[in-house]
Enzyme design. Structure first.
Site, mmCIF file in Angstrom:
data_model
loop_
_atom_site.group_PDB
_atom_site.id
_atom_site.type_symbol
_atom_site.label_atom_id
_atom_site.label_comp_id
_atom_site.label_asym_id
_atom_site.label_seq_id
_atom_site.Cartn_x
_atom_site.Cartn_y
_atom_site.Cartn_z
ATOM 1 N N MET A 48 -6.396 14.373 64.905
ATOM 2 C CA MET A 48 -7.730 14.896 65.229
ATOM 3 C C MET A 48 -8.593 15.110 63.975
ATOM 4 O O MET A 48 -8.946 16.216 63.658
ATOM 5 C CB MET A 48 -7.568 16.220 65.995
ATOM 6 C CG MET A 48 -6.766 16.089 67.277
ATOM 7 S SD MET A 48 -6.256 17.662 67.963
ATOM 8 C CE MET A 48 -4.887 18.126 66.883
ATOM 9 N N GLN B 111 -14.078 18.402 74.101
ATOM 10 C CA GLN B 111 -14.767 19.313 73.186
ATOM 11 C C GLN B 111 -16.255 19.370 73.510
ATOM 12 O O GLN B 111 -16.843 20.453 73.637
ATOM 13 C CB GLN B 111 -14.584 18.848 71.737
ATOM 14 C CG GLN B 111 -13.221 19.060 71.142
ATOM 15 C CD GLN B 111 -13.130 18.478 69.741
ATOM 16 O OE1 GLN B 111 -13.913 17.610 69.354
ATOM 17 N NE2 GLN B 111 -12.168 18.948 68.958
ATOM 18 N N THR C 202 -6.336 20.301 61.968
ATOM 19 C CA THR C 202 -7.773 20.244 62.200
ATOM 20 C C THR C 202 -8.283 21.676 62.241
ATOM 21 O O THR C 202 -7.577 22.575 62.714
ATOM 22 C CB THR C 202 -8.111 19.533 63.520
ATOM 23 O OG1 THR C 202 -9.466 19.820 63.896
ATOM 24 C CG2 THR C 202 -7.204 19.991 64.649
ATOM 25 N N ASN C 203 -9.496 21.898 61.753
ATOM 26 C CA ASN C 203 -10.093 23.229 61.838
ATOM 27 C C ASN C 203 -10.598 23.526 63.249
ATOM 28 O O ASN C 203 -10.339 24.596 63.803
ATOM 29 C CB ASN C 203 -11.263 23.347 60.853
ATOM 30 C CG ASN C 203 -10.829 23.478 59.415
ATOM 31 O OD1 ASN C 203 -10.572 24.558 58.920
ATOM 32 N ND2 ASN C 203 -10.753 22.351 58.727
ATOM 33 N N THR C 204 -11.314 22.566 63.836
ATOM 34 C CA THR C 204 -11.987 22.822 65.113
ATOM 35 C C THR C 204 -11.027 23.243 66.211
ATOM 36 O O THR C 204 -11.309 24.170 66.979
ATOM 37 C CB THR C 204 -12.772 21.573 65.562
ATOM 38 O OG1 THR C 204 -13.795 21.293 64.592
ATOM 39 C CG2 THR C 204 -13.417 21.787 66.916
ATOM 40 N N CYS D 126 -13.741 21.353 57.681
ATOM 41 C CA CYS D 126 -13.327 20.269 58.567
ATOM 42 C C CYS D 126 -12.390 19.422 57.736
ATOM 43 O O CYS D 126 -12.684 19.128 56.571
ATOM 44 C CB CYS D 126 -14.523 19.458 59.052
ATOM 45 S SG CYS D 126 -14.053 17.967 59.935
ATOM 46 N N THR D 127 -11.266 19.033 58.310
ATOM 47 C CA THR D 127 -10.233 18.378 57.508
ATOM 48 C C THR D 127 -10.640 16.990 57.027
ATOM 49 O O THR D 127 -9.967 16.423 56.174
ATOM 50 C CB THR D 127 -8.909 18.301 58.285
ATOM 51 O OG1 THR D 127 -9.129 17.717 59.571
ATOM 52 C CG2 THR D 127 -8.308 19.688 58.438
ATOM 53 N N GLU D 128 -11.750 16.447 57.560
ATOM 54 C CA GLU D 128 -12.246 15.156 57.066
ATOM 55 C C GLU D 128 -13.225 15.281 55.894
ATOM 56 O O GLU D 128 -13.456 14.295 55.183
ATOM 57 C CB GLU D 128 -12.953 14.374 58.184
ATOM 58 C CG GLU D 128 -12.029 13.695 59.173
ATOM 59 C CD GLU D 128 -11.513 14.632 60.238
ATOM 60 O OE1 GLU D 128 -10.461 14.335 60.831
ATOM 61 O OE2 GLU D 128 -12.147 15.685 60.465
#
Length: 236
Positions: free
Chosen positions: A10, A52, A83-85, A197-199
């Site tokens: 994710m 989401q 993932t943060n979200t 956000c991990t991206e």
């Protein structure tokens, strides 16, 4: 060595960063040919992303709780949601398993607290920036004042994450936009900025700005290494 469970996919672009960072961290501490003991469950992100944006968080929780249970059954001794979200449903996931969940906001907040930072900017998806599940945890557990960009900038950050970074697209124009927003947060009083956000760490790195950045992927992975080896890193 403890076995770490990774709930990823994710997106898979950032999950591969987790895999690399945790293995590098274990090898740096143990040397030789040592690597991490990991259980990885990588979900199909498309239906989760749709849920989401529909606001059906309970449906996302059901998908991730099932995945988390599979990770536990495979022998993991702690779980990371990569993932943060999706920490929006961290409490539901934690309740569905019998192993500890290493929360990404805690890994970040602990470092900010150690460094004496009181006011921090937060970048991430619109969900992470606007909803309480992330900001309030930082405020309540670590006493942080959390600044977020204004609405138009939040939408732009969100769009870049889903339309570009999750698809592996790294564009110089988007990088410049992110750096401008980071500068504005610093002008408003942020002593550091969380890449929540991990991206985002795929797009912006510390060498791109004089403003202190906290890459949540890196900090979360470091917490996993500590758990895997049963001891904090030497620099802590």
């Amino acid at each position: 060595m403890n076995t770490i469970g990774l709930l990823g996919g994710m997106s898979w672009e950032s999950t591969q960063s987790y895999y690399r960072l945790i293995n590098q961290g274990v090898n740096a501490r143990l040397g030789g040919l040592h690597s991490a003991q990991l259980v990885l469950y990588s979900v199909d992100f498309s239906p989760i992303e749709q849920l989401q944006h529909q606001g059906d968080w309970q449906a996302t929780a059901r998908i991730l709780c099932q995945a988390a249970h599979s990770i536990e059954q495979a022998g993991a001794q702690a779980l990371l949601i990569c993932t943060n979200t999706m920490h929006k449903v961290a409490d539901e996931i934690a309740a569905a398993i019998n192993i500890p969940l290493l929360h990404i906001a805690d890994a970040t907040g602990e470092v900010l607290q150690q460094q004496g930072i009181k006011t921090v900017g937060l970048l991430g998806t619109a969900f992470t920036m606007e909803q309480d599940f992330y900001r309030e945890r930082l405020r309540q557990k670590f006493g942080l004042e959390v600044l977020i960009p204004p609405p138009q900038q939040r939408q732009l950050l969100h769009q870049v994450i889903y339309e570009e970074l999750c698809a592996g697209k790294i564009l110089s124009a988007s990088k410049a936009t992110y750096l401008d927003i980071i500068d504005e947060l610093a002008t408003r009083g942020a002593e550091a900025v969380i890449l929540g956000c991990t991206e985002i760490g795929l797009l912006v790195q510390q060498q791109d700005t004089h403003i202190k950045l906290l890459d949540t992927t890196t900090l979360h992975a470091a917490k996993a290494v500590d758990f895997a080896l049963g001891t904090p890193s030497p620099q802590e």
